[in-house]
Design an enzyme around this catalytic site. Structure first.
Site: not given
Lengths: 172, 172
Positions: A25-26, A92, A96, A104-106, A133, A140
């Site tokens: 993903y990154e 770190e 998900v 709502g898992i994150g 991102n 956040y």
């Protein structure tokens, strides 16, 4: 239904899978050189260098006897803030699986980490995010976190690190 | 002449002075709320949350009996890289008193840290720098370090942290 639990030594293979998924993903799919043996040695011995919280998910339609599936994780350790004079909880990795987003898992993982931080007496919960991102940054900020624009990360590794370590020996 | 040594519990007051000097340099003079008791509790107990390397300096003209003066420090701890599968040496604070710059003291501290990292099996030596601190960035790049522009630091503290930690309790 979401269930969070601390990872144990038997979870290293699923942890490594999630680390690899996050690296993809990154946009750094080949960056992961860590092995299960590394994670076992460093995370599950007498003085663990990190902690992992696993997110398990079971659809209401699934039979309860079937084991729940691990669909996300939070990988964290304790940093130290010299200004605050306390440990900080450093997140770190947070990930998900794409198939399980929007449930709502994150948020559940972030909330559990905030509780762990507060319970331990940490005054700060910190992490890093890639500047492109945008969905993560929005998430956040919606939680009240602040992106600190003026701090840049610096890294030394490989030959540069070896050279610096060896450099002074001939100087006496 | 430069002499480096690990700090002990009796050094907490000089460590706190250096933390304050660095905060002034970083334009946050009131940011330091840490106390000597905090540093003593967290750094010099059974499981230290950080390590400190002190730089002592004695001018050649000074009599050897006079105690050397602490003129700089490196404050560090161990982070963890999930990609590498190893601890990383994380340098939290590096500071040399303005009166003692230009004598290789910063370089001496960086070299000692690189050695500590290599000896411990770390593959990475990492830290952060303020984006306006051009002299520091030039110094780090001259050592072979890379500034990672795309990673942004994110922080949650105070009321936001408390709110996130408490938020889920009423949801069952």
């Amino acid at each position: 239904m979401l269930h969070l639990r601390p990872a144990t030594a038997t979870d290293v293979s699923v942890i490594l899978e999630l680390i690899r998924e996050l690296a993809i993903y990154e946009r750094e799919p080949d960056a992961v050189v860590a092995t299960e043996a590394d994670l076992l040695r460093d995370g599950f011995g007498e003085r663990p260098a990190f902690q992992v919280l696993l997110a398990e998910w079971r659809d209401p339609s699934e039979v309860a006897e079937r084991p729940a599936r691990v669909v996300g994780f939070a990988f964290y350790f304790y940093a130290y803030s010299t200004w605050v004079g306390r440990e900080s909880l450093h997140l770190e990795d947070l990930f998900v699986l794409p198939s399980h987003r929007g449930r709502g898992i994150g948020l559940g993982l972030m909330r559990a980490l905030a509780r762990i931080a507060v319970d331990r007496g940490c005054r700060r919960f910190q992490w890093q995010v890639l500047d492109w991102n945008t969905p993560a940054i929005r998430f956040y900020e919606s939680l009240g976190a602040r992106v600190l624009g003026e701090w840049q990360s610096v890294r030394m590794e490989g030959e540069a690190l070896e050279a610096l370590a060896k450099g002074g020996e001939s100087e006496g």
